[in-house]
Design an enzyme around this catalytic site. Structure first.
Site, PDB file in Angstrom:
ATOM      1  N   HIS A 138       2.318  -8.260  -8.457  1.00 27.53           N
ATOM      2  CA  HIS A 138       2.756  -8.634  -7.107  1.00 27.53           C
ATOM      3  C   HIS A 138       1.688  -8.262  -6.081  1.00 27.53           C
ATOM      4  CE1 HIS A 138       6.221  -9.431  -4.219  1.00 27.53           C
ATOM      5  NE2 HIS A 138       5.229  -9.037  -3.431  1.00 27.53           N
ATOM      6  N   HIS A 168      -0.786 -10.309  -2.726  1.00 24.66           N
ATOM      7  CA  HIS A 168      -1.012 -11.527  -1.936  1.00 24.66           C
ATOM      8  C   HIS A 168      -2.505 -11.716  -1.668  1.00 24.66           C
ATOM      9  CE1 HIS A 168       3.275 -12.174  -1.030  1.00 24.66           C
ATOM     10  NE2 HIS A 168       3.340 -10.858  -1.168  1.00 24.66           N
ATOM     11  N   HIS A 175      10.164  -7.557  -5.092  1.00 24.88           N
ATOM     12  CA  HIS A 175      10.827  -6.489  -4.332  1.00 24.88           C
ATOM     13  C   HIS A 175      12.259  -6.229  -4.814  1.00 24.88           C
ATOM     14  CE1 HIS A 175       7.502  -5.820  -1.702  1.00 24.88           C
ATOM     15  NE2 HIS A 175       7.455  -7.101  -1.377  1.00 24.88           N
ATOM     16  N   GLU A 226       1.160  -9.897  10.699  1.00 22.76           N
ATOM     17  CA  GLU A 226       0.753 -11.288  10.942  1.00 22.76           C
ATOM     18  C   GLU A 226      -0.472 -11.349  11.854  1.00 22.76           C
ATOM     19  OE1 GLU A 226       4.585 -12.933  11.990  1.00 22.76           O
ATOM     20  OE2 GLU A 226       5.249 -12.527   9.926  1.00 22.76           O
ATOM     21  N   HIS A 262      10.291 -13.951  -4.321  1.00 20.19           N
ATOM     22  CA  HIS A 262      10.622 -12.818  -3.454  1.00 20.19           C
ATOM     23  C   HIS A 262      12.123 -12.909  -3.165  1.00 20.19           C
ATOM     24  CE1 HIS A 262       6.383 -12.308  -2.395  1.00 20.19           C
ATOM     25  NE2 HIS A 262       6.694 -11.243  -1.679  1.00 20.19           N
ATOM     26  N   GLU A 292      14.087  -8.407  -0.031  1.00 22.17           N
ATOM     27  CA  GLU A 292      13.180  -7.456   0.638  1.00 22.17           C
ATOM     28  C   GLU A 292      13.776  -7.194   2.027  1.00 22.17           C
ATOM     29  OE1 GLU A 292       9.237  -8.952   1.278  1.00 22.17           O
ATOM     30  OE2 GLU A 292       8.383  -6.995   1.791  1.00 22.17           O
ATOM     31  N   TRP A 294       5.943  -6.105  11.053  1.00 23.72           N
ATOM     32  CA  TRP A 294       5.674  -7.444  10.498  1.00 23.72           C
ATOM     33  C   TRP A 294       4.819  -8.275  11.452  1.00 23.72           C
ATOM     34  CZ3 TRP A 294       6.334 -10.099   5.935  1.00 23.72           C
ATOM     35  CH2 TRP A 294       7.054  -9.454   4.927  1.00 23.72           C
ATOM     36  N   PHE A 331      -3.618 -10.995   9.999  1.00 21.07           N
ATOM     37  CA  PHE A 331      -4.019 -12.240   9.371  1.00 21.07           C
ATOM     38  C   PHE A 331      -4.716 -13.178  10.368  1.00 21.07           C
ATOM     39  CE2 PHE A 331      -3.328 -16.385   7.294  1.00 21.07           C
ATOM     40  CZ  PHE A 331      -4.137 -16.133   6.200  1.00 21.07           C
TER      41      PHE A 331
END
Lengths: 492, 492
Positions: free
Chosen positions: A98, A100, A359, A186, A331, A334, A182, A189
């Site tokens: 797991h 990304h 998760h 982002e 997923h 989570e 979160w 990114f």
């Protein structure tokens, strides 16, 4: 279980007096039910285990400095001093199932790419954006060469680094709730997205990600990504199937350079917060990828913050069109919510026939689902540090995987997005789970089981999986030999 | 369960297409397995339930203001504005089965005793001590009448109040870890210990504690204490059996004043951090109490921070001498540790035949024990606010009772020590559990089951228990009638 239950009832009905015998029997029964409880240690493993457990006990000496109770940002430097951690690093851990694409690499290695040529920077709303360009002609932003901006400006450099990580001195202050952390994820990114999708960097990034796993004694990777937006300076953007082929080529190169490393497979995992039409497009794409890259693509998933994204239940019709030879590896759960569309993703994932669950944090609240998933041998990918940093749980002793381990549920340990929180490889997560989530007395049997599980529950085709397991077993035996010799010479 | 499992497997093997049917069946099956899932609501209850659930859903509107995720000290004023809370307050909740004599009362009522005559204060190491005396002749401390100290000194008064509660603006700052919050809890007892053991105050305190429960629509109390140190101004100190008789007399008086209230029973629960000899003395005392107050004493327990106290396993020999007609009703597993002497208290409690388990926070990590305890119908006393304030869990959505509720395990809800954290009666804990720990869709069935459980799993003798349940059923029906009428008239 039935036999055990019968035994239990028998135990509790017999007369008092043999209290300690009953107690011992119960503890033995409990241990045998735990994940790894079926493993019989060899004589050498017993010696290595005694060493491991001697050091594991030391982790509990000071309850106020119990590292899995602390935030990972505070605990990390202390973990690095732990003998248990050092042991885990050396241990062949099997597979990372797991992770990304956007965050596979350690923070330091990611940061190093900011020194590549042709990297331009611009700042929008106090947010750094990085992109490789031939020149600064893009008029949407005031691009300047990062090399020029950072010249003789160490505070700028520090700021650049801070834009690429969630790590901060006071996480509770910076991230008052789950949405803020979160959002920052982002934002990262936004900063690095176009740095790591520049084809030459992407190639180095991916190779380095494999190297970090290999250095951490991990031999196989199954990673999630989108294969999107990979570009050249001249503006060419690669198609997903082209990207898949580039990644496949690097994997083959890596396997030649490091024959211990067995392979790497891909789970197509685009964002969940889209329309049904877009999911239908995803499905077409994943089916095409399987046809064109059958030895690369193994699964399909949707990603992004579950609490805010669309539930799986919204796309049931679209999912029916995924080729039956592609695994769902969803997923699900989570979340801390219970009885909402979000945790019901667990139900949909299982009804859809998911091979594993990413998760599965909330599955503990669904005992029937848990029973069903166990019957169907659906492994759960547990990422303890991710769950802590992304604010599902503070003290890892409260992580629900404790129940999963205790009941012998097949879990695997993984790292999710090490770049984001400054970890590297799987060892930090293994440490947290082994010391903080599992029973204090959980020992080498659990670690061995977790490593083996990661291959058993991988999506490798059966023949390759068996070859992989055989290779891992050799690595394991070599590790035990080395440790045994070191311990015998008191050299560890 | 076997039938269900068979059904599950059947469900997952049938062909796709009837996906939504399968999904619905599963959710129904899950709901029926939950605590309260066996209850069939009457037509009136269905109407009341619809009203309740309409308001329950509003609690989830703003995820950033979800009260069970917040610290109780911050959440309390907001809880008091909740319609769900108002509903719960009016609901007949049955029994309070887990509360300690030192903290049964609300903070305000406790504070009011500082206005009694003859109360002296002295300060030792910045800690207030309060004691009733004829004069200030005790030379161990510079005692002064509290009445004089507080005269025209509101900041002193504020300080007095602060010495009697854990409540503070910034709990995370004041209590960096579990030991500091337990230390402060013990400090509070230093402050109030000799205020509430003065016989006339003790009598009022106890009567008021029953009144607060009655006002909160609770009809029965089973409380833990030591019956120690009750004194008169002239220096006389009562023997435990004498104290038991005083409390029994007050209970009888209270039952006459409030015929809705059915009774009150006592669990002798001295400190666990003592020698084996002292536990042997405890055992003698509890046996004597049972002989002399058979209609008052129902159980035996040991209390105090489990992490730092002696484990039950140390006193197995002594426990053998407890009269077989006295219930063990042990605290066990009030801890985050796993695989230590502390969480193994759960095993010893169960092997010793405990009737219920106090807290049992860690039992989730022991699935076999959980199965055994369920077979033996050992109820778990869940005190959510206590667990949060005493720092076992931060966000109550992570409370392990979610699993217990989901699997239909018999739990009861209780308040532990409302004085310490400023709650009052059981309603705050019911709110936290119903909204934050249980499934979002858990409804009136759960609340009804929890209320009934509290009588079913009480230590009342069978005949009285049945009378109590009958009385509660009448209260419940009256409550439903009232609510139904209010709702029909949109008057709630």
């Amino acid at each position: 279980m039935h036999l055990q239950l019968w035994f239990l009832l028998l135990l509790t009905n017999i007369v008092l007096g043999d209290y300690w015998l009953k107690r011992e029997s119960f503890i033995e029964m409990e241990n045998s039910q735990m994940l790894g409880g079926d493993i019989v240690l060899t004589e050498k493993e017993k010696v290595v285990n005694a060493f491991l457990m001697e050091h594991k006990r030391q982790e509990y000496q000071n309850p106020r400095l119990f590292l899995p109770s602390m935030h990972f940002f505070d605990a990390q430097p202390l973990i690095e001093k732990s003998t248990v951690f050092e042991f885990i690093k050396l241990m062949p851990k099997g597979a990372a199932l797991h992770g990304h694409t956007t965050a596979l690499l350690s923070s330091d290695a990611l940061y190093n790419f900011t020194y590549e040529d042709n990297l331009y920077a611009c700042t929008v709303n106090n947010r750094l954006k990085l992109k490789f360009m031939q020149n600064s002609e893009d008029k949407h932003c005031q691009w300047r060469l990062l090399k020029d901006l950072r010249k003789n400006n160490s505070s700028y450099d520090e700021w650049v680094r801070s834009q690429m990580t969630l790590v901060t001195d006071n996480p509770k202050k910076k991230y008052p709730n789950i949405d803020t952390v979160w959002e920052e994820l982002e934002n990262i990114f936004v900063t690095v997205g176009e740095m790591i999708t520049y084809r030459p960097v992407m190639e180095k990034y991916f190779y380095q990600a494999l190297r970090e796993l290999h250095e951490d004694n991990v031999m196989y990777l199954e990673f999630r990504g989108q294969l999107r937006g990979i570009y050249e300076l001249n503006g060419y953007t690669y198609k997903p199937t082209e990207v898949a082929k580039i990644l496949k080529t690097i994997t083959e190169q890596f396997k030649r350079d490091y024959p211990d490393f067995i392979d790497c497979r891909f789970i197509f995992a685009p964002n969940r917060n889209v329309s049904e039409e877009t999911v239908a497009e995803y499905v077409k794409l994943v089916n095409a990828l399987e046809v064109q890259c059958p030895d690369f693509l193994v699964g399909f998933d949707l990603v992004g913050q579950e609490d805010k994204g669309k539930p799986l239940s919204q796309f049931i019709a679209q999912f029916q069109n995924v080729s039956s030879t592609i695994n769902f590896i969803f997923h699900a759960g989570e979340t801390n919510w219970y009885g909402t569309n979000v945790d019901l993703n667990l139900l949909d994932a299982i009804l859809l026939g998911t091979k594993r669950i990413g998760h599965g944090y909330g599955i503990i609240k669904h005992p029937l689902l848990l029973e069903l998933a166990k019957q169907k041998e659906i492994a759960i990918e547990v990422c303890p540090i991710s769950n802590q940093v992304l604010m599902l749980v503070e003290d890892l002793r409260n992580h629900p995987a404790a129940y999963l381990i205790a009941s012998g549920y097949p879990i695997v340990v993984s790292y999710d997005g090490p770049s984001f929180w400054g970890s590297k490889g799987l060892s930090y997560d293994f440490y947290m789970l082994f010391v903080g989530v599992a029973n204090k007395n959980s020992n080498l049997k659990l670690l061995k089981k977790l490593a083996k599980n990661s291959l058993t529950y991988s999506a490798l085709p059966e023949t390759e999986k068996q070859l992989g397991i055989t290779k891992w077993e050799k690595q394991w035996d070599a590790f035990i030999d080395t440790m045994y010799n070191k311990i015998s010479k008191r050299g560890f």
